[in-house]
Structures are given as C-alpha cells and as structure tokens.
Write an enzyme that holds these catalytic residues in place. Structure first.
Site, PDB file in Angstrom:
ATOM      1  N   SER A  47       6.345  -8.525  -4.333  1.00 41.44           N
ATOM      2  CA  SER A  47       7.102  -7.668  -5.239  1.00 41.44           C
ATOM      3  C   SER A  47       7.302  -6.320  -4.571  1.00 41.44           C
ATOM      4  O   SER A  47       6.369  -5.775  -3.967  1.00 41.44           O
ATOM      5  CB  SER A  47       6.366  -7.487  -6.570  1.00 41.44           C
ATOM      6  OG  SER A  47       7.124  -6.690  -7.453  1.00 41.44           O
ATOM      7  N   GLU A  48       8.514  -5.785  -4.678  1.00 41.92           N
ATOM      8  CA  GLU A  48       8.846  -4.581  -3.913  1.00 41.92           C
ATOM      9  C   GLU A  48       8.051  -3.354  -4.334  1.00 41.92           C
ATOM     10  O   GLU A  48       8.001  -2.366  -3.594  1.00 41.92           O
ATOM     11  CB  GLU A  48      10.346  -4.295  -4.006  1.00 41.92           C
ATOM     12  CG  GLU A  48      10.813  -3.860  -5.365  1.00 41.92           C
ATOM     13  CD  GLU A  48      12.333  -3.815  -5.443  1.00 41.92           C
ATOM     14  OE1 GLU A  48      12.856  -2.733  -5.700  1.00 41.92           O
ATOM     15  OE2 GLU A  48      12.976  -4.855  -5.251  1.00 41.92           O
ATOM     16  N   ASN A  49       7.417  -3.390  -5.516  1.00 44.39           N
ATOM     17  CA  ASN A  49       6.597  -2.243  -5.912  1.00 44.39           C
ATOM     18  C   ASN A  49       5.218  -2.260  -5.263  1.00 44.39           C
ATOM     19  O   ASN A  49       4.402  -1.387  -5.516  1.00 44.39           O
ATOM     20  CB  ASN A  49       6.481  -2.148  -7.439  1.00 44.39           C
ATOM     21  CG  ASN A  49       5.906  -3.403  -8.068  1.00 44.39           C
ATOM     22  OD1 ASN A  49       6.253  -4.507  -7.683  1.00 44.39           O
ATOM     23  ND2 ASN A  49       5.049  -3.246  -9.053  1.00 44.39           N
ATOM     24  N   SER A  89       5.748  -1.969   1.469  1.00 46.44           N
ATOM     25  CA  SER A  89       6.473  -3.077   0.862  1.00 46.44           C
ATOM     26  C   SER A  89       7.904  -3.159   1.390  1.00 46.44           C
ATOM     27  O   SER A  89       8.405  -4.235   1.722  1.00 46.44           O
ATOM     28  CB  SER A  89       6.485  -2.917  -0.661  1.00 46.44           C
ATOM     29  OG  SER A  89       7.138  -3.997  -1.273  1.00 46.44           O
TER      30      SER A  89
END
Length: 213
Positions: A47-49, A89
């Site tokens: 997940s990009e977070n 990320s």
C-alpha cells in the site's frame, strides 16, 4: 444483460496473481481483490501509504484504526508484514519493484493508455495520488472497472478524452462484461460474461475488439 458483480470481478483478478508476486491494490474496487487471494499462496500486498504484507479486511469489530490502506480502509497485517516511510513506499513503486498494480479507471484506450485521475470536468476533484507512479513503475498494470459509464458510454475507447495517467501502460482489463488483453494488435477478448455474445460485447465497446485467440 448479465454482468459480473464487483466481487466476481475481484475474484477473477485474484486468479491471475501468481505465487510470490508483489502487488499494489489501488483505492476503490481493486481493494476487494485482497479478500479473494488464496491463503495457500504467498502474495505480498503493498500500500502506497507504507505497508507491505497486508491481509484481507478485518472482521467486523476487529478493526485497528492505526492499520489502514491508502484508501483509509481498515486492513490486516500478515505475519512478516511491515511498515515504512511514505518516501520508501514511493521508491518501491517508481523503482520497478512491484510485479502488478491493480487500478480503477475512467477510460482505457485501445493502445493501453490509462485515464483514472481526472475527468476534466470543471467541478471534478483531481485525485492522482500514486496512480502515475504505479502506472509506469509496476511491471504489469491490471485495470478493474465497469464496462460502461452510468449513462451507457463505453469506458473502453479508441483514444482517451480524459487527461492521461499513463501512456500504453495497461496490460489487462477486467470489466463487468469481459476480460480483455491489450496487445500490439489491439484489444483481444479473453473471456465474456455468460450469455453475452462477442457481437453484443462489441456493440457496447467504443473500440474494435479481437476475438479470443
């Protein structure tokens, strides 16, 4: 007209994700894919977070408000999962370290161009997020979307009329009517929902289709 449900589309995408793959699931419909990945396959969800090793959605009442995906939905973390800085990320995304990303879309062109961040409407709120980074950084790009808009226009088009997210980046498209590959020859149909003919599918598609090989 018979259509796949959103859960059926998600389950179909999950079938195409191989063992050992590092995968980013975009916000919205793609997040459902996590619920259909088989437990006996080791697949690493990113997940990009700043999360790697996400599991399926938590059971009701077991949500952890500090453990969310990029769409702010509660998720679970599998054994060995990890957290890291947002910059790290994005380095994973931009550096070609993801095997597959699954994204939603407003339009996909016959050449695999992707438009998924802005409709161009004056009152629309742009929401690019990490979509551009994923579109060019992932080794394969899968798109999940309805085949048509709410007003009946095809979301598969010869050329995108909306601002592009990425050029020639889409590999496979999953809609509520079909699974379609983007090939050098054009859009090739892989599967069609039961009860729908190739000719009927072509009628509701805004770009030429090729029959299954």
């Amino acid at each position: 007209m018979n259509r796949y449900t959103r859960d059926q589309i998600a389950a179909r995408v999950a079938q195409d994700i191989p063992e050992g793959a590092y995968v980013n699931l975009g916000i919205g419909l793609p997040t459902k894919v996590a619920n259909y990945l088989p437990s006996d396959k080791e697949i690493f969800l990113h997940s990009e977070n700043g999360v790697l090793g996400m599991g399926p959605a938590p059971a009701p009442g077991e949500e952890d408000e500090d453990l969310i995906n990029a769409g702010k939905q509660p998720v679970t973390l599998l054994t060995g999962g990890s957290y890291f800085h947002h910059a790290d990320s994005f380095a994973m995304m931009r550096g070609g370290h993801l095997d597959i990303c699954v994204l939603g879309a407003f339009q996909v062109s016959a050449k695999g161009d992707l438009a998924n961040w802005h409709t161009g409407a004056a009152d629309a709120i742009p929401a690019v997020g990490g979509a551009m980074d994923l579109a060019i950084g992932a080794k394969q790009v899968f798109v999940m979307m309805d085949h048509q808009t709410k007003t009946g226009e095809s979301k598969l088009v010869e050329a995108c009329s909306y601002p592009l997210t990425g050029v020639g980046c889409v590999n496979r498209i999953y809609t509520d009517l079909a699974v379609i590959d983007v090939t050098p020859q054009g859009l090739r149909v892989v599967e069609i929902v039961e009860g729908l003919s190739f000719a009927q599918l072509q009628e509701v598609t805004g770009a030429p289709l090729l029959p299954a090989a």
